[in-house]
Design a protein around this motif. Structure first.
Motif, PDB file in Angstrom:
ATOM      1  N   LYS A  16       0.835  -1.262  -0.011  1.00 59.17           N
ATOM      2  CA  LYS A  16       0.214   0.173   0.009  1.00 59.17           C
ATOM      3  C   LYS A  16       0.764   1.336   0.001  1.00 59.17           C
ATOM      4  O   LYS A  16       0.528   2.364  -0.664  1.00 59.17           O
ATOM      5  CB  LYS A  16      -0.961  -0.071   1.238  1.00 59.17           C
ATOM      6  N   LEU A  75       2.753   1.879  -3.360  1.00 53.66           N
ATOM      7  CA  LEU A  75       2.036   2.185  -4.251  1.00 53.66           C
ATOM      8  C   LEU A  75       1.583   3.752  -3.971  1.00 53.66           C
ATOM      9  O   LEU A  75       1.644   4.483  -4.916  1.00 53.66           O
ATOM     10  CB  LEU A  75       0.650   1.400  -4.323  1.00 53.66           C
ATOM     11  N   VAL A 108      -5.587  -2.741  -2.020  1.00 51.50           N
ATOM     12  CA  VAL A 108      -4.357  -3.297  -2.632  1.00 51.50           C
ATOM     13  C   VAL A 108      -4.376  -4.896  -2.192  1.00 51.50           C
ATOM     14  O   VAL A 108      -4.634  -5.228  -1.087  1.00 51.50           O
ATOM     15  CB  VAL A 108      -3.205  -2.686  -2.271  1.00 51.50           C
ATOM     16  N   VAL A 136      -6.911  -3.439  -6.755  1.00 50.99           N
ATOM     17  CA  VAL A 136      -5.452  -3.169  -7.361  1.00 50.99           C
ATOM     18  C   VAL A 136      -4.537  -4.436  -7.064  1.00 50.99           C
ATOM     19  O   VAL A 136      -4.149  -4.789  -5.941  1.00 50.99           O
ATOM     20  CB  VAL A 136      -4.869  -1.928  -6.621  1.00 50.99           C
ATOM     21  N   ASN A 189      -1.463  -6.238  -7.093  1.00 51.53           N
ATOM     22  CA  ASN A 189      -0.138  -5.763  -6.799  1.00 51.53           C
ATOM     23  C   ASN A 189       0.757  -7.187  -7.456  1.00 51.53           C
ATOM     24  O   ASN A 189       0.911  -8.073  -6.511  1.00 51.53           O
ATOM     25  CB  ASN A 189       0.356  -5.388  -5.610  1.00 51.53           C
TER      26      ASN A 189
END
Length: 363
Positions: A13, A16, A102, A204, A206
């Motif tokens: 997190k 990002l 995330v 999201v 990752n």
């Protein structure tokens, strides 16, 4: 409007967030709860339409619109009961308008997974359950108060009681509130509670550098889960994007090319987050600047004018509107006007994404 970046600890997190906001701060340590207070940042929303407008209306500067992001500390199982400083972190989520979750979709023995193994769907469900439990607590606490007020004949309180019960019944089916359809009046009745599972979500994924397109099995699991709820998924290699964000323009282009990317994945992520928030853009264009302005989808012309200045909305007379296609066809506002393509719109006009406008107003 702002979006909160959430997820389990150690899913990327903060990496990002730093990449999105081009932060050059040192990377956080590799252990849970390294983010205590939420970090806030502003990120520009990439929009090539600004450049295309400036080809024909040459300004001194281009001004993109922006998105506010909040990096919220990792949530763990039991957060709704206060584990991992959960109540404090959950309160930060109540304050945002959308959730960017995330999800770890990479294997790395050097990065500890809080649950001991990488399982993206399990991670999503852990967060979802904690948010649902927290929403149930919020509604359970609010119901007696609303019932007492309703007994006095307060119509708004009666409606609030009905909506709270409807929400609790829905949560009892283990489904988030974003899957419950409420009309505008009902949604407004409980809007002050900041119910977290009612907020739109963007997942999201990752990924590592070997799966930049998100075609691996871990991302596919996230896509399948998201499809059931109508949510979107954006694959991002946070580590790579953070490295790209640190570079100057020339080195950035070279690194993108070597990675097989046409643009940073963060550009796609930012635009998708903007959409999830229910926002779009219109433009003003002149010699001083070409600027993108953020408005909610379905905003009227006076409301759009009010984003520039409240006096513009109060004294709104009309808007002169044309499209980027018009500009690229006729190459100047003068030619657009002469071709009869410049539209005059009134107070009831609903703004369209990409409108280029002049507002006329009275003082």
């Amino acid at each position: 409007m702002k979006a909160g970046i959430v997820g389990l600890p150690n899913v990327g997190k903060s990496t990002l967030f730093n990449a999105l906001t081009s932060s050059k701060a040192a990377q956080s340590a590799n252990y849970p709860f390294c983010t205590i207070e939420p970090n806030e940042g502003i990120v520009s929303v990439p929009d090539d339409r600004l450049r295309r407008i400036s080809v024909h209306i040459v300004p001194k500067k281009l001004v993109p619109t922006a998105l506010k992001l909040v990096d919220i500390a990792g949530i763990v199982k039991g957060a709704s009961e206060g584990l991992g400083l959960g109540n404090k972190f959950l309160s930060h989520i109540r304050e945002v308008d959308a959730i960017l979750q995330v999800v770890r979709c990479f294997e790395d023995p050097d990065v500890v997974h809080v649950a001991g193994a990488v399982n993206p769907v399990s991670d999503i469900e852990t967060i979802e359950i904690e948010l649902m439990l927290a929403d149930i607590q919020t509604l359970d606490n609010a119901l007696p108060r609303a019932e007492r007020t309703a007994k006095g004949g307060d119509k708004e309180a009666k409606q609030r009681v009905d909506v709270i019960r409807k929400c609790l019944d829905h949560l009892a089916t283990d489904e988030p509130l974003r899957k419950l359809t409420l009309d505008e009046s009902d949604a407004k009745a409980i809007s002050s509670y900041g119910l977290m599972t009612a907020k739109p979500v963007l997942y999201v994924a990752n990924v590592d550098e070997s799966d930049l397109e998100g075609e691996g099995p871990l991302v596919q699991q996230v896509r399948e889960f998201a499809a059931k709820t109508g949510a979107s998924v954006v694959p991002v290699c946070a580590k790579l994007e953070a490295e790209i964000a640190e570079l100057d323009e020339a080195d950035r282009a070279e690194m993108l090319a070597s990675s097989g990317l046409q643009q940073p994945a963060l550009a796609t992520l930012t635009r998708e987050a903007y959409r999830v928030l229910g926002l779009h853009s219109y433009f003003t264009a002149g010699e001083k600047e070409v600027r993108a302005w953020t408005i909610p989808i379905a905003a009227t012309a006076p409301q759009a004018a009010g984003v520039i200045h409240t006096d513009f909305e109060k004294g709104f007379i009309r808007a002169e509107v044309y499209t980027l296609n018009d500009l690229e066809t006729y190459r100047s506002e003068k030619e657009i006007r002469q071709a009869g393509r410049l539209r005059v719109e009134g107070k009831n006009y609903v703004m369209q994404d990409g409108d280029i406008c002049h507002f006329l107003f009275s003082n």
